[in-house]
Design an enzyme around this catalytic site. Structure first.
Site, short mmCIF file in Angstrom:
data_model
loop_
_atom_site.label_atom_id
_atom_site.label_comp_id
_atom_site.label_asym_id
_atom_site.label_seq_id
_atom_site.Cartn_x
_atom_site.Cartn_y
_atom_site.Cartn_z
N GLY A 187 0.44 -20.97 -1.40
CA GLY A 187 1.79 -21.50 -1.31
C GLY A 187 2.87 -20.46 -1.50
CG ASN B 80 0.56 -12.86 4.01
OD1 ASN B 80 -0.30 -13.69 3.74
ND2 ASN B 80 1.84 -13.07 3.78
CG HIS C 172 -2.25 -4.16 5.48
ND1 HIS C 172 -1.08 -4.28 4.76
CD2 HIS C 172 -3.21 -4.76 4.74
CE1 HIS C 172 -1.32 -4.91 3.63
NE2 HIS C 172 -2.61 -5.23 3.60
CG HIS D 1 0.29 -14.12 -0.22
ND1 HIS D 1 0.16 -14.35 -1.57
CD2 HIS D 1 0.20 -12.77 -0.05
CE1 HIS D 1 -0.03 -13.19 -2.19
NE2 HIS D 1 0.00 -12.22 -1.29
CG ASP E 97 -4.73 -10.08 -1.30
OD1 ASP E 97 -5.37 -9.10 -1.71
OD2 ASP E 97 -3.64 -9.98 -0.70
CG LEU F 110 4.49 -11.52 -1.76
CD1 LEU F 110 3.98 -12.51 -0.73
CD2 LEU F 110 4.53 -12.17 -3.14
CG HIS G 20 -2.00 -1.03 1.14
ND1 HIS G 20 -3.32 -0.73 0.87
CD2 HIS G 20 -1.96 -2.38 1.27
CE1 HIS G 20 -4.04 -1.84 0.85
NE2 HIS G 20 -3.24 -2.86 1.09
#
Length: 391
Positions: free
Chosen positions: A258, A228, A204, A260, A283, A315, A150
């Protein structure tokens, strides 16, 4: 015309029916039950899926796009293309998900998505695409420390007045919001949005365990892409991740591509979370279903190579499809296909309070099914009584 489906088994997904029969009339399930307990109507079209299983079509609550289109384009055409691609991978409904972007771009995107939700499309009328059921606002109320891809210059502190601008632009169609609970003003915003009916997802975030628990107390009920963009787990300060894995009442997403999250971490998630609280998401971004190359995630340029989407080495969403997520989760954890299907259908619907509309097979519900092989791979999909050409 009546349509009759038969198969070896059916996952509602709250129970398994052996040797089921499903009678469909006018896009809806008229009857469902064991074959020896349901009378087959004369003259009905018969679709026999012997050797396979029937499960509810999926609900993806975290997707930024597919088929070359980003949902923040905010056009009926973009939403139709995304919905068509998702439908071909077993998805009946989804939440178009925003990404942190300049304020005016976010407002325009929300307005466009809301208009597309309200207007629908010709293809949706023909039952050929996944339906957008609301908006997932991911950003701008995120932690700089755990922002992922972001844009740092566009991340903003939680602000009720700004959220209300988003709410008005979206005409009340925001169903889910990701927020970092440790930010000043976050707890007040969580309570405010929750009072409007928005489900709150913690993500996040660099939150400590205490800060994460405060977010839950304020009204959060789920977590965004577990592992994540979260503070790393520490045995003395488990942080948000530790709370996600420890709290049985908290829903939580996971991206089972497989990439993330490693298969070992997916198994840890499976063993930690109650089966009724785990949610599979993709996502996915605009590159999903497209060849390697450069694509858009909001205003960002994302490079896709060998199935990995990244921006400057970080990512940036995924190219995962929901049918593959179900297959992967079942394979990684050996949990069985019925449970993986539940995580892609009933669990997200329950979290959103939409379990009476999507995610379950029962008389009176839309005839939206996936037909699956024993390994969970997708054979075909029916959406609202219409067979879809799957990929």
């Amino acid at each position: 015309m009546l349509t009759v489906l038969t198969a070896d088994r059916l996952f509602t997904p709250l129970e398994t029916i052996q040797q089921p029969i499903v009678v469909i009339e006018d896009r809806r399930i008229a009857l469902i039950g064991p074959r020896d307990a349901v009378e087959v109507p004369q003259g009905a079209r018969h679709l026999d899926y012997r050797g396979h299983s029937i499960a509810p079509a999926s609900l993806d609550i975290h997707t930024h796009g597919a088929a070359g289109h980003d949902v923040m384009e905010g056009t009926a055409g973009a939403l139709a293309a995304v919905g068509s691609h998702h439908a071909k991978h077993g998805v009946a409904a989804y939440l178009p998900t925003t990404v942190t972007a300049p304020l005016e771009a976010t407002l325009r995107g929300l307005e466009g998505i809301a208009a597309a939700i309200e207007k629908g499309s010709d293809r949706e009328a023909k039952n050929e695409i996944a339906q957008p059921l609301g908006i997932h606002l991911e950003g701008p109320f995120l932690s700089h420390a755990k922002r992922g891809v972001h844009a740092p210059d566009e991340i903003l502190p939680p602000d009720i007045k700004l959220f209300d601008r988003f709410w008005q632009a979206a005409r009340g169609h925001i169903r889910l919001m990701t927020i970092a609970p440790e930010l000043p003003g976050a707890l007040d915003l969580i309570a405010h949005a929750r009072a409007l009916g928005v489900r709150i997802s913690l993500g996040h975030s660099n939150a400590t365990a205490a800060e994460a628990l405060a977010g839950i107390t304020a009204g959060a009920s789920t977590a965004t892409h577990t592992f994540n963009a979260m503070r790393a787990f520490d045995h003395r300060e488990p942080g948000l991740l530790g709370v996600v894995l420890d709290r049985d009442d908290l829903f939580a997403e996971i991206i089972a591509d497989g990439v993330h999250v490693s298969p070992a971490a997916v198994r840890l998630f499976y063993h930690a979370k109650p089966y009724g609280r785990a949610i599979l998401v993709t996502d996915s971004m605009s590159a999903t279903g497209m060849p390697d190359g450069t694509y858009k995630l909001g205003n960002l340029e994302v490079q896709v190579a060998d199935g990995v989407a990244s921006h400057n080495g970080t990512l940036a969403g995924s190219v995962l499809t929901m049918d593959r997520a179900v297959e992967n989760f079942s394979w990684y954890t050996h949990c069985g296909v019925p449970l993986a299907c539940r995580m892609a259908s009933y669990n997200p619907a329950l979290m959103l309070g939409l379990e009476d509309r999507v995610g379950t097979l029962a008389a009176g519900r839309d005839a939206s099914f996936n037909v699956l092989a024993d390994d969970g791979s997708l054979i075909t999909t029916m959406l609202r009584g219409t067979l879809i050409e799957t990929i």
